[in-house]
Design a protein around this motif. Sequence first.
Motif, PDB file in Angstrom:
ATOM      1  N   GLN A   1       0.842  -1.198   0.000  1.00 12.07           N
ATOM      2  CA  GLN A   1       0.000   0.000   0.000  1.00 12.07           C
ATOM      3  C   GLN A   1       0.869   1.236   0.000  1.00 12.07           C
ATOM      4  O   GLN A   1       2.054   1.182   0.297  1.00 12.07           O
ATOM      5  CB  GLN A   1      -0.926   0.016   1.207  1.00 12.07           C
ATOM      6  CG  GLN A   1      -0.190   0.116   2.533  1.00 12.07           C
ATOM      7  CD  GLN A   1      -1.132   0.024   3.715  1.00 12.07           C
ATOM      8  OE1 GLN A   1      -2.237  -0.477   3.593  1.00 12.07           O
ATOM      9  NE2 GLN A   1      -0.690   0.509   4.864  1.00 12.07           N
ATOM     10  N   ARG A   2       0.264   2.346  -0.340  1.00 10.98           N
ATOM     11  CA  ARG A   2       0.968   3.627  -0.330  1.00 10.98           C
ATOM     12  C   ARG A   2       1.078   4.128   1.104  1.00 10.98           C
ATOM     13  O   ARG A   2       0.129   4.034   1.873  1.00 10.98           O
ATOM     14  CB  ARG A   2       0.217   4.659  -1.164  1.00 10.98           C
ATOM     15  CG  ARG A   2       0.188   4.337  -2.645  1.00 10.98           C
ATOM     16  CD  ARG A   2      -0.694   5.353  -3.375  1.00 10.98           C
ATOM     17  NE  ARG A   2      -0.894   4.967  -4.747  1.00 10.98           N
ATOM     18  CZ  ARG A   2      -0.176   5.418  -5.779  1.00 10.98           C
ATOM     19  NH1 ARG A   2       0.774   6.293  -5.564  1.00 10.98           N
ATOM     20  NH2 ARG A   2      -0.431   5.002  -6.996  1.00 10.98           N
TER      21      ARG A   2
ATOM     22  N   ALA B   1      -0.264   8.319   0.358  1.00  7.45           N
ATOM     23  CA  ALA B   1      -1.274   8.370  -0.703  1.00  7.45           C
ATOM     24  C   ALA B   1      -1.963   9.721  -0.797  1.00  7.45           C
ATOM     25  O   ALA B   1      -2.480  10.078  -1.847  1.00  7.45           O
ATOM     26  CB  ALA B   1      -2.316   7.274  -0.478  1.00  7.45           C
TER      27      ALA B   1
END
Length: 166
Positions: A95-96, A99
């Motif tokens: 995942q980032r 983000a």
Amino acid sequence: MSLLQFFFVDLYHLIYQSQALGAFGAPELATLLHRGRAHNQANGISGVLLHTPEGRFLQVLEGPQTAVRHLYYHVILSDARHFHCQVLGEGFCAQRSFAGWTMGCRVARPADLRALLGEAPPDGLGLVHRPYPRFQLLALLEAFVVQDAAETDLAHPLDSRPTRHF
């Protein structure tokens, strides 16, 4: 496509550091952020840039592997405004971490970067690095960015508010 690439849907991050070649004040930083954010948004890249008033940079880039690697290896490395570029970690991720930003920006003191990177103070022979596994370094950077925002209650004056683009 490897199983690892399939599992992480080609989400990739790269962490690097560099040193500005000359003066890099607020006008130069504002220009860099404006251009970088436009490029990153168009290419699905997010991340954060830490910089010291003395011109040292530490940046996390995250997004599609091809876009991230192209940005670093073909754009950033050829930028004559800095030198001593060094990749501290890169690879696929689940995942980032940043983000909310196409390119977040935070001011850091030299001591902050030394602590984040596990560097011993210069002893005449240069800085000595304690290499962290890349996910540990990424976690330290995330904590620094969150702590910095909590302590100041403000983003960097040139930073835009985090927005979700992805």
